[in-house]
Design a protein around this motif. Sequence first.
Motif, PDB file in Angstrom:
ATOM      1  N   LEU A   1     -18.399 -23.104   2.005  1.00 29.78           N
ATOM      2  CA  LEU A   1     -17.358 -24.038   2.415  1.00 29.78           C
ATOM      3  C   LEU A   1     -17.583 -25.406   1.780  1.00 29.78           C
ATOM      4  CD1 LEU A   1     -14.910 -24.697   4.173  1.00 29.78           C
ATOM      5  CD2 LEU A   1     -16.481 -25.209   6.049  1.00 29.78           C
ATOM      6  N   LEU A   2     -18.834 -25.861   1.781  1.00 33.17           N
ATOM      7  CA  LEU A   2     -19.151 -27.158   1.178  1.00 33.17           C
ATOM      8  C   LEU A   2     -18.884 -27.150  -0.317  1.00 33.17           C
ATOM      9  CD1 LEU A   2     -20.258 -30.007   1.372  1.00 33.17           C
ATOM     10  CD2 LEU A   2     -22.582 -29.059   1.196  1.00 33.17           C
ATOM     11  N   PHE A   3     -19.258 -26.064  -0.983  1.00 31.23           N
ATOM     12  CA  PHE A   3     -19.008 -25.988  -2.425  1.00 31.23           C
ATOM     13  C   PHE A   3     -17.513 -26.023  -2.721  1.00 31.23           C
ATOM     14  CE2 PHE A   3     -17.799 -23.385  -6.089  1.00 31.23           C
ATOM     15  CZ  PHE A   3     -18.409 -24.117  -7.108  1.00 31.23           C
ATOM     16  N   ASP A   4     -16.740 -25.226  -1.987  1.00 34.14           N
ATOM     17  CA  ASP A   4     -15.299 -25.197  -2.217  1.00 34.14           C
ATOM     18  C   ASP A   4     -14.673 -26.564  -1.960  1.00 34.14           C
ATOM     19  OD1 ASP A   4     -15.453 -22.571  -2.887  1.00 34.14           O
ATOM     20  OD2 ASP A   4     -14.092 -21.827  -1.349  1.00 34.14           O
ATOM     21  N   LEU A   5     -15.144 -27.245  -0.936  1.00 31.46           N
ATOM     22  CA  LEU A   5     -14.639 -28.577  -0.636  1.00 31.46           C
ATOM     23  C   LEU A   5     -14.930 -29.525  -1.799  1.00 31.46           C
ATOM     24  CD1 LEU A   5     -13.377 -30.523   1.433  1.00 31.46           C
ATOM     25  CD2 LEU A   5     -15.687 -30.929   2.323  1.00 31.46           C
ATOM     26  N   CYS A   6     -16.154 -29.492  -2.293  1.00 34.01           N
ATOM     27  CA  CYS A   6     -16.521 -30.331  -3.441  1.00 34.01           C
ATOM     28  C   CYS A   6     -15.703 -29.970  -4.676  1.00 34.01           C
ATOM     29  CB  CYS A   6     -18.008 -30.191  -3.735  1.00 34.01           C
ATOM     30  SG  CYS A   6     -19.098 -30.908  -2.486  1.00 34.01           S
TER      31      CYS A   6
ATOM     32  N   VAL B   1     -14.873 -32.988 -22.782  1.00 36.85           N
ATOM     33  CA  VAL B   1     -14.583 -33.365 -21.400  1.00 36.85           C
ATOM     34  C   VAL B   1     -14.545 -32.123 -20.519  1.00 36.85           C
ATOM     35  CG1 VAL B   1     -12.770 -34.265 -19.876  1.00 36.85           C
ATOM     36  CG2 VAL B   1     -13.377 -35.493 -21.972  1.00 36.85           C
ATOM     37  N   PHE B   2     -13.924 -31.062 -21.027  1.00 32.50           N
ATOM     38  CA  PHE B   2     -13.879 -29.809 -20.273  1.00 32.50           C
ATOM     39  C   PHE B   2     -15.280 -29.248 -20.097  1.00 32.50           C
ATOM     40  CE2 PHE B   2     -12.822 -25.284 -19.579  1.00 32.50           C
ATOM     41  CZ  PHE B   2     -11.852 -25.425 -18.599  1.00 32.50           C
ATOM     42  N   ARG B   3     -16.132 -29.365 -21.094  1.00 34.14           N
ATOM     43  CA  ARG B   3     -17.518 -28.891 -20.993  1.00 34.14           C
ATOM     44  C   ARG B   3     -18.284 -29.684 -19.944  1.00 34.14           C
ATOM     45  NH1 ARG B   3     -21.087 -28.111 -26.287  1.00 34.14           N
ATOM     46  NH2 ARG B   3     -20.148 -26.050 -26.136  1.00 34.14           N
ATOM     47  N   TRP B   4     -18.075 -30.985 -19.899  1.00 27.56           N
ATOM     48  CA  TRP B   4     -18.732 -31.806 -18.878  1.00 27.56           C
ATOM     49  C   TRP B   4     -18.329 -31.340 -17.481  1.00 27.56           C
ATOM     50  CZ3 TRP B   4     -17.144 -37.123 -21.394  1.00 27.56           C
ATOM     51  CH2 TRP B   4     -17.935 -37.345 -22.517  1.00 27.56           C
ATOM     52  N   TRP B   5     -17.050 -31.035 -17.326  1.00 25.13           N
ATOM     53  CA  TRP B   5     -16.573 -30.551 -16.023  1.00 25.13           C
ATOM     54  C   TRP B   5     -17.252 -29.233 -15.660  1.00 25.13           C
ATOM     55  CZ3 TRP B   5     -13.701 -25.986 -15.156  1.00 25.13           C
ATOM     56  CH2 TRP B   5     -13.281 -25.803 -13.826  1.00 25.13           C
ATOM     57  N   ALA B   6     -17.286 -28.289 -16.614  1.00 26.30           N
ATOM     58  CA  ALA B   6     -17.909 -26.992 -16.359  1.00 26.30           C
ATOM     59  C   ALA B   6     -19.389 -27.152 -16.013  1.00 26.30           C
ATOM     60  CB  ALA B   6     -17.752 -26.089 -17.587  1.00 26.30           C
ATOM     61  N   THR B   7     -20.070 -28.037 -16.727  1.00 24.10           N
ATOM     62  CA  THR B   7     -21.493 -28.279 -16.467  1.00 24.10           C
ATOM     63  C   THR B   7     -21.710 -28.843 -15.075  1.00 24.10           C
ATOM     64  OG1 THR B   7     -21.870 -28.703 -18.832  1.00 24.10           O
ATOM     65  CG2 THR B   7     -23.554 -29.484 -17.299  1.00 24.10           C
ATOM     66  N   SER B   8     -20.842 -29.759 -14.667  1.00 25.89           N
ATOM     67  CA  SER B   8     -20.983 -30.354 -13.336  1.00 25.89           C
ATOM     68  C   SER B   8     -20.685 -29.342 -12.232  1.00 25.89           C
ATOM     69  CB  SER B   8     -20.071 -31.581 -13.202  1.00 25.89           C
ATOM     70  OG  SER B   8     -18.712 -31.243 -13.399  1.00 25.89           O
ATOM     71  N   ILE B   9     -19.716 -28.453 -12.467  1.00 28.83           N
ATOM     72  CA  ILE B   9     -19.410 -27.412 -11.474  1.00 28.83           C
ATOM     73  C   ILE B   9     -20.588 -26.465 -11.316  1.00 28.83           C
ATOM     74  CG2 ILE B   9     -17.957 -25.403 -10.984  1.00 28.83           C
ATOM     75  CD1 ILE B   9     -16.635 -28.124 -10.428  1.00 28.83           C
ATOM     76  N   MET B  10     -21.205 -26.086 -12.446  1.00 24.38           N
ATOM     77  CA  MET B  10     -22.368 -25.203 -12.367  1.00 24.38           C
ATOM     78  C   MET B  10     -23.546 -25.889 -11.679  1.00 24.38           C
ATOM     79  SD  MET B  10     -21.617 -22.251 -13.413  1.00 24.38           S
ATOM     80  CE  MET B  10     -19.902 -21.835 -13.708  1.00 24.38           C
ATOM     81  N   ALA B  11     -23.673 -27.195 -11.873  1.00 23.82           N
ATOM     82  CA  ALA B  11     -24.738 -27.937 -11.197  1.00 23.82           C
ATOM     83  C   ALA B  11     -24.494 -27.965  -9.690  1.00 23.82           C
ATOM     84  CB  ALA B  11     -24.804 -29.364 -11.753  1.00 23.82           C
ATOM     85  N   LEU B  12     -23.242 -28.158  -9.279  1.00 29.61           N
ATOM     86  CA  LEU B  12     -22.902 -28.134  -7.853  1.00 29.61           C
ATOM     87  C   LEU B  12     -23.156 -26.750  -7.252  1.00 29.61           C
ATOM     88  CD1 LEU B  12     -19.536 -30.139  -7.779  1.00 29.61           C
ATOM     89  CD2 LEU B  12     -21.703 -30.811  -6.721  1.00 29.61           C
TER      90      LEU B  12
ATOM     91  N   LEU C   1     -26.882 -26.455  -6.815  1.00 32.63           N
ATOM     92  CA  LEU C   1     -27.394 -27.362  -5.795  1.00 32.63           C
ATOM     93  C   LEU C   1     -26.984 -26.944  -4.391  1.00 32.63           C
ATOM     94  CD1 LEU C   1     -28.767 -30.094  -5.069  1.00 32.63           C
ATOM     95  CD2 LEU C   1     -26.520 -31.166  -5.360  1.00 32.63           C
ATOM     96  N   ILE C   2     -25.716 -26.586  -4.230  1.00 36.01           N
ATOM     97  CA  ILE C   2     -25.188 -26.310  -2.880  1.00 36.01           C
ATOM     98  C   ILE C   2     -25.408 -24.860  -2.453  1.00 36.01           C
ATOM     99  CG2 ILE C   2     -23.098 -26.268  -1.464  1.00 36.01           C
ATOM    100  CD1 ILE C   2     -22.021 -28.553  -3.236  1.00 36.01           C
ATOM    101  N   VAL C   3     -25.072 -23.930  -3.358  1.00 39.36           N
ATOM    102  CA  VAL C   3     -25.128 -22.501  -3.009  1.00 39.36           C
ATOM    103  C   VAL C   3     -26.473 -21.883  -3.367  1.00 39.36           C
ATOM    104  CG1 VAL C   3     -24.022 -20.256  -3.381  1.00 39.36           C
ATOM    105  CG2 VAL C   3     -22.627 -22.329  -3.304  1.00 39.36           C
ATOM    106  N   GLY C   4     -27.157 -22.481  -4.359  1.00 39.47           N
ATOM    107  CA  GLY C   4     -28.387 -21.868  -4.841  1.00 39.47           C
ATOM    108  C   GLY C   4     -28.117 -20.773  -5.843  1.00 39.47           C
ATOM    109  N   LEU C   5     -26.967 -20.855  -6.527  1.00 39.38           N
ATOM    110  CA  LEU C   5     -26.571 -19.829  -7.493  1.00 39.38           C
ATOM    111  C   LEU C   5     -26.747 -20.356  -8.912  1.00 39.38           C
ATOM    112  CD1 LEU C   5     -25.437 -17.067  -8.172  1.00 39.38           C
ATOM    113  CD2 LEU C   5     -23.128 -17.966  -7.784  1.00 39.38           C
ATOM    114  N   ASP C   6     -27.639 -19.741  -9.655  1.00 39.58           N
ATOM    115  CA  ASP C   6     -27.947 -20.128 -11.037  1.00 39.58           C
ATOM    116  C   ASP C   6     -27.535 -19.001 -11.968  1.00 39.58           C
ATOM    117  OD1 ASP C   6     -28.837 -21.711 -13.095  1.00 39.58           O
ATOM    118  OD2 ASP C   6     -30.953 -21.650 -12.531  1.00 39.58           O
TER     119      ASP C   6
END
Length: 240
Positions: free
Chosen positions: A7-12, A38-49, A52-57
């Motif tokens: 839920l937290l990840f989806d909210l973010c 710019v799109f790559r930066w977005w994808a990188t930040s989503i994967m980082a979230l 961080l939040i879900v523990g999915l790498d």
Amino acid sequence: MKLSRSLLFDLCFYVYSPIYMLFFLPSLLGPRSFAFMVFRWWATSIMALLKLIVGLDFKTINIENLKSIQGPCILACKHQSAWETIIFAMILNDFAIVLKSQLMYIPLFNIYLKRLGSIAIDRNDGIKAIKQLLSKGNNAIKKGQSILIFPEGTRGIPGVTAVYQPGIDALYKSLNVPVIPVALNSGLFWGRRCFVKRSGTITLEFLPAIQPGLSRTEFSKDLEEKLEAACVPLNCCEQM
């Protein structure tokens, strides 16, 4: 815990993404290369979230099969999750993604997809859709862009073989470039139509390239057999 993290990840995701895309909207007036960055930066930040939040790498296997290709190619990827529609922006230097036309109606996101030269196809258009795919695919290859396509056309369930659509066969015969099958197990962690996301490590495996020159029947059989066989051990990994 899994529910609250999801839920937290989806909210973010749904709050952060439109703010990010609005902020960088002027970048679309510049070169396509900057829009892709710019799109790559977005994808990188989503994967980082996600980590961080879900523990999915995630991890990649045999990526040298991709790096050994000189020039553009076609990546034929299994489709189990929304995850693989994001991750390739972090892996590929430049590519055009084949996607369903409905995604072009998502506000803001659709502007970026158009600027990046995404190939939107409506499978209900039949032969017209194939012609559009070949025309746009040919333009992408001429520009030095690889093409990312999901042969099944829709997200499937791990361990279940869906029908492979004719688009990948048409691209293979028409464009005369190598096809790299890509196996994965993302559906075990971020499933199709599944709200809960599980912690763990998604595996993305790049198989040896299928070179041009096979008949359409030979290619179709080779691609499906290699992809499905590679996914069997990946789909057996343990979820957390």
